[in-house]
Design a protein around this motif. Structure first.
Motif, PDB file in Angstrom:
ATOM      1  N   PHE A 266       0.842  -1.204   0.000  1.00 16.03           N
ATOM      2  CA  PHE A 266       0.000   0.000   0.000  1.00 16.03           C
ATOM      3  C   PHE A 266       0.875   1.252   0.000  1.00 16.03           C
ATOM      4  O   PHE A 266       0.560   2.246  -0.672  1.00 16.03           O
ATOM      5  N   LEU A 267       1.981   1.202   0.726  1.00 15.33           N
ATOM      6  CA  LEU A 267       2.929   2.314   0.732  1.00 15.33           C
ATOM      7  C   LEU A 267       3.442   2.583  -0.687  1.00 15.33           C
ATOM      8  O   LEU A 267       3.531   3.729  -1.139  1.00 15.33           O
ATOM      9  N   GLN A 268       3.771   1.495  -1.399  1.00 22.63           N
ATOM     10  CA  GLN A 268       4.279   1.625  -2.774  1.00 22.63           C
ATOM     11  C   GLN A 268       3.201   2.173  -3.704  1.00 22.63           C
ATOM     12  O   GLN A 268       3.492   2.955  -4.620  1.00 22.63           O
ATOM     13  N   ILE A 269       1.947   1.791  -3.492  1.00 22.02           N
ATOM     14  CA  ILE A 269       0.841   2.304  -4.303  1.00 22.02           C
ATOM     15  C   ILE A 269       0.741   3.816  -4.153  1.00 22.02           C
ATOM     16  O   ILE A 269       0.555   4.543  -5.135  1.00 22.02           O
ATOM     17  N   LEU A 270       0.871   4.309  -2.920  1.00 20.92           N
ATOM     18  CA  LEU A 270       0.826   5.755  -2.699  1.00 20.92           C
ATOM     19  C   LEU A 270       1.991   6.454  -3.390  1.00 20.92           C
ATOM     20  O   LEU A 270       1.826   7.511  -4.005  1.00 20.92           O
ATOM     21  N   GLN A 453      13.012   7.314  -0.230  1.00 19.65           N
ATOM     22  CA  GLN A 453      12.707   6.783   1.103  1.00 19.65           C
ATOM     23  C   GLN A 453      11.929   5.475   1.000  1.00 19.65           C
ATOM     24  O   GLN A 453      12.179   4.523   1.742  1.00 19.65           O
ATOM     25  N   VAL A 454      10.967   5.428   0.074  1.00 20.29           N
ATOM     26  CA  VAL A 454      10.197   4.194  -0.130  1.00 20.29           C
ATOM     27  C   VAL A 454      11.110   3.076  -0.619  1.00 20.29           C
ATOM     28  O   VAL A 454      11.020   1.928  -0.169  1.00 20.29           O
ATOM     29  N   SER A 455      12.007   3.404  -1.544  1.00 22.70           N
ATOM     30  CA  SER A 455      12.945   2.407  -2.074  1.00 22.70           C
ATOM     31  C   SER A 455      13.802   1.821  -0.952  1.00 22.70           C
ATOM     32  O   SER A 455      14.004   0.604  -0.884  1.00 22.70           O
ATOM     33  N   ARG A 456      14.290   2.662  -0.061  1.00 22.24           N
ATOM     34  CA  ARG A 456      15.131   2.178   1.034  1.00 22.24           C
ATOM     35  C   ARG A 456      14.322   1.364   2.044  1.00 22.24           C
ATOM     36  O   ARG A 456      14.840   0.415   2.650  1.00 22.24           O
ATOM     37  N   THR A 457      13.058   1.735   2.215  1.00 21.24           N
ATOM     38  CA  THR A 457      12.194   0.965   3.108  1.00 21.24           C
ATOM     39  C   THR A 457      11.925  -0.421   2.534  1.00 21.24           C
ATOM     40  O   THR A 457      11.876  -1.423   3.263  1.00 21.24           O
ATOM     41  N   ARG A 458      11.768  -0.515   1.221  1.00 24.60           N
ATOM     42  CA  ARG A 458      11.605  -1.825   0.568  1.00 24.60           C
ATOM     43  C   ARG A 458      12.836  -2.700   0.800  1.00 24.60           C
ATOM     44  O   ARG A 458      12.733  -3.913   1.004  1.00 24.60           O
ATOM     45  N   LYS A 459      14.008  -2.080   0.760  1.00 26.39           N
ATOM     46  CA  LYS A 459      15.239  -2.838   1.014  1.00 26.39           C
ATOM     47  C   LYS A 459      15.251  -3.393   2.430  1.00 26.39           C
ATOM     48  O   LYS A 459      15.637  -4.553   2.661  1.00 26.39           O
ATOM     49  N   LEU A 460      14.823  -2.555   3.388  1.00 21.68           N
ATOM     50  CA  LEU A 460      14.745  -3.025   4.777  1.00 21.68           C
ATOM     51  C   LEU A 460      13.770  -4.195   4.902  1.00 21.68           C
ATOM     52  O   LEU A 460      14.017  -5.163   5.628  1.00 21.68           O
ATOM     53  N   HIS A 461      12.643  -4.082   4.195  1.00 15.55           N
ATOM     54  CA  HIS A 461      11.658  -5.166   4.255  1.00 15.55           C
ATOM     55  C   HIS A 461      12.250  -6.456   3.694  1.00 15.55           C
ATOM     56  O   HIS A 461      12.066  -7.534   4.280  1.00 15.55           O
ATOM     57  N   HIS A 462      12.945  -6.355   2.573  1.00 14.61           N
ATOM     58  CA  HIS A 462      13.563  -7.550   1.977  1.00 14.61           C
ATOM     59  C   HIS A 462      14.555  -8.179   2.952  1.00 14.61           C
ATOM     60  O   HIS A 462      14.621  -9.405   3.099  1.00 14.61           O
ATOM     61  N   LEU A 463      15.313  -7.330   3.640  1.00 18.95           N
ATOM     62  CA  LEU A 463      16.242  -7.819   4.658  1.00 18.95           C
ATOM     63  C   LEU A 463      15.492  -8.610   5.725  1.00 18.95           C
ATOM     64  O   LEU A 463      15.930  -9.702   6.133  1.00 18.95           O
TER      65      LEU A 463
END
Length: 585
Positions: A266-270, A453-463
């Motif tokens: 949902f964050l990525q959709i926004l 910021q969203v891109s870096r948050t996605r990286k954290l999620h993948h981690l």
């Protein structure tokens, strides 16, 4: 005859050199039906054992594709044979040359590298490998050549041959260890030999249904390397070097992280909506509208504020929110008991918002309640969203005017989600003592734009997806999880988001014996070697559950696309690789 060979060698060498020197090209046609590719040795599992990731030339046959023109398509009722030439051919993949042609190309390559041939303009070329059609009794699938140099002088070549056999469960048909050693002795007459083993086990990933392999986007494989091999297909000893290869894709519904992934989605959709101006909303998880949920929450806060039990009821409110929010089994890892006002708003809105108007109306309700002093919510000290700043201003009865027009509401909601999700990830990683805030500074920075910021948050999620796989499925100890966390954090500081990347982690075999000791390897190999440095020569055998040769189709009871399924003994393809050393006199 000799002059023709020299001329052909010169021509072939010039083509290879032009491809080697031109960084813009990765292939070049040769003759009428061949092409030469310039790629890394890792492209092929066969070549990687000899070449690693070094650049190599691959020579293969070109198969012409006949594409049927729109006007010439065969009528459905037509069965005329001459129309068959217009049928669109399927992609047959890489194709092999005859063994005779492959030997001719390698002889030209060898002549071009021989400094004793004065009529050839010698220059050191990358290794050359040629696909072969396996028409000989040995089933030769590759021939290769690599130049040997001493200083600036080319002193010889290594010639390689790779032979293959189709899959079988008959262990008696495999080359024995003694036979492999005798083959090496026959070629090289060494005074001493070194024997090394290797194996790969599939711990998590592809499955077998009705004798057919179904690949998964997630995979965890375990590679072993050891010395002192005693027999073919022996289980790796506990003294082996073991390395986990971990590849995890986000979004698997079976993952404990799936609900968190949906939140990130949902964050990525926004974020995409801000970038493109168009948004494809997710299906709401609530029967009530977003506005109804926010109204009810604000009324609840107003009612609570009128009582003297305000401070004692705050923990109860948080506890209630825990039951209202996602009830994933991963809550035990990531669910926080300290959601502030802005985070509570995000939790409700992410489950119910279906339009820009929803976001605008919800934020208007909140800002009006703040402006008129109806609520005095608490927020985390380090909250950085625009709404958090308005809340801080409301403590002093002074709120800036906010124009909730165009994409401003989406921008504000995205900030709220980023704040909340980053705190979720921090809570887990620091709570488990896998890293520190200093090491997370790159991922938590608000100095970059929202898309980054969203891109870096996605990286954290993948981690975190990787950590959960390794902790819950593999049960790795703290020191290995800590090391893997640091490795992932360092990788994503300099590399783009990539779910296909394989993260590697060395482990002690004793930690995971229960995963592999009763299982069959998907690849098992042994290598006999002698000599040192560039003059080292090797003879190896690889047994694999699928063919290592991508240009061959085997006529066997166990074809490439199937495995042995529930059979007690799996079927293995056999690949044997030999090397010869040729010195220039």
């Amino acid at each position: 005859m000799g002059s023709n060979v020299i001329t052909s060698s010169k021509t072939f060498c010039n083509i290879l050199r032009s491809l080697q020197d031109d960084e813009r090209k990765d292939s070049i046609p040769y003759d009428e039906d061949m092409q030469i590719l310039k790629i890394n040795g890792e492209y092929s599992s066969v070549l990687s054992s000899y070449c690693g990731n070094r650049p190599v030339f691959i020579c293969e046959k070109i198969v012409e594709k006949v594409i049927e023109p729109e006007d010439d398509r065969m009528d459905e009722t037509s069965s005329c044979p001459e129309d068959e030439s217009h049928v669109l051919q399927a992609d047959l993949g890489p194709q092999a040359l005859t063994l005779m042609k492959a030997r001719q190309l390698l002889s030209w390559y060898t002549i071009s590298q021989n400094t004793n041939v004065s009529s050839v303009d010698n220059c050191t070329l990358q290794p050359l490998w040629v696909r072969c059609d396996m028409s000989d009794p040995a089933g030769t699938s590759w021939l290769g050549a690599e130049t040997l140099s001493f200083g600036n002088k080319m002193t010889g070549v290594k010639l390689y041959s790779v032979t293959c056999k189709g899959s079988t469960v008959d262990r008696g048909s495999f080359v024995s260890l003694d036979e492999l050693k005798q083959e090496h002795k026959k070629r090289h007459h060494p005074s001493s030999m070194v024997i090394k083993g290797n194996a790969r086990y599939n711990l998590f990933g592809s499955t077998v249904v009705e004798n057919t392999r179904i690949e998964s986007q997630n995979s965890v494989t375990l590679d072993f390397k050891w010395s002192h091999v005693e027999r073919i297909l022996e289980t790796p000893p506990l003294s082996s070097t073991a390395t986990l290869n971990i590849k995890v894709a986000c979004g698997d519904m079976r993952s404990p992280m799936f609900q968190v992934y949906r939140e990130l989605e949902f964050l990525q959709i926004l974020a995409d909506g801000l970038r493109t101006g168009e948004t494809e909303w997710m299906e709401p998880l609530e029967t009530k509208s977003a506005v109804e949920l926010i109204k009810a929450y604000l009324e609840e806060l107003q009612t609570t504020a009128k009582t003297l039990q305000d401070q004692t009821e705050k923990p109860a409110e948080v506890s209630k929110m825990k039951t209202e929010s996602d009830t994933s089994i991963f809550n035990s890892f990531m669910e926080r008991g300290d959601l502030d006002f802005v985070e509570q708003l995000w939790v409700r809105m992410k489950k119910s918002v279906t339009s820009y108007q929803d976001i605008r109306d919800c934020l208007k309700l909140v800002i009006d309640a703040l402006r008129y002093g109806d609520i005095k919510p608490w927020i985390h000290r380090d909250s950085s969203s625009s709404l958090s700043k308005l809340i801080l201003q409301s403590y002093h009865q002074q709120i800036d005017h906010v124009s909730l027009t165009e994409l401003t509401p989406v921008h504000m909601l995205l900030e709220m989600g980023l704040d909340k999700m980053r705190k979720d990830y921090i809570n887990y990683l620091i709570g488990e003592e896998l890293t520190t805030l200093n090491h997370l500074s790159y991922y938590l920075s608000t100095e970059v734009d929202l898309q980054e910021q969203v891109s870096r948050t996605r990286k954290l999620h993948h981690l975190l997806e990787i950590m959960v796989t390794c902790s819950t499925f593999l049960g790795l100890p703290y020191d290995r999880l800590f090391f893997l966390t640091q490795s992932c954090l360092q990788y994503y500081k300099i590399c783009p988001y990539d779910e296909d990347h394989e993260f590697k982690l060395q482990v002690k075999p004793a930690l995971i014996t229960h995963f592999y000791q009763k299982e069959h390897p998907v690849v098992w190999g042994v290598e006999v070697s002698s000599g040192q440095g560039p003059r080292e020569v090797r003879t190896s055998l690889q047994l694999s559950d699928k063919s290592l040769v991508d240009h061959a189709i085997f006529e066997t009871d166990y074809p490439n696309e199937t495995v042995s399924g529930n059979n007690e003994e799996p079927a293995y393809f056999t690949t044997m690789m030999c090397c010869s050393l040729v010195n220039f006199a």
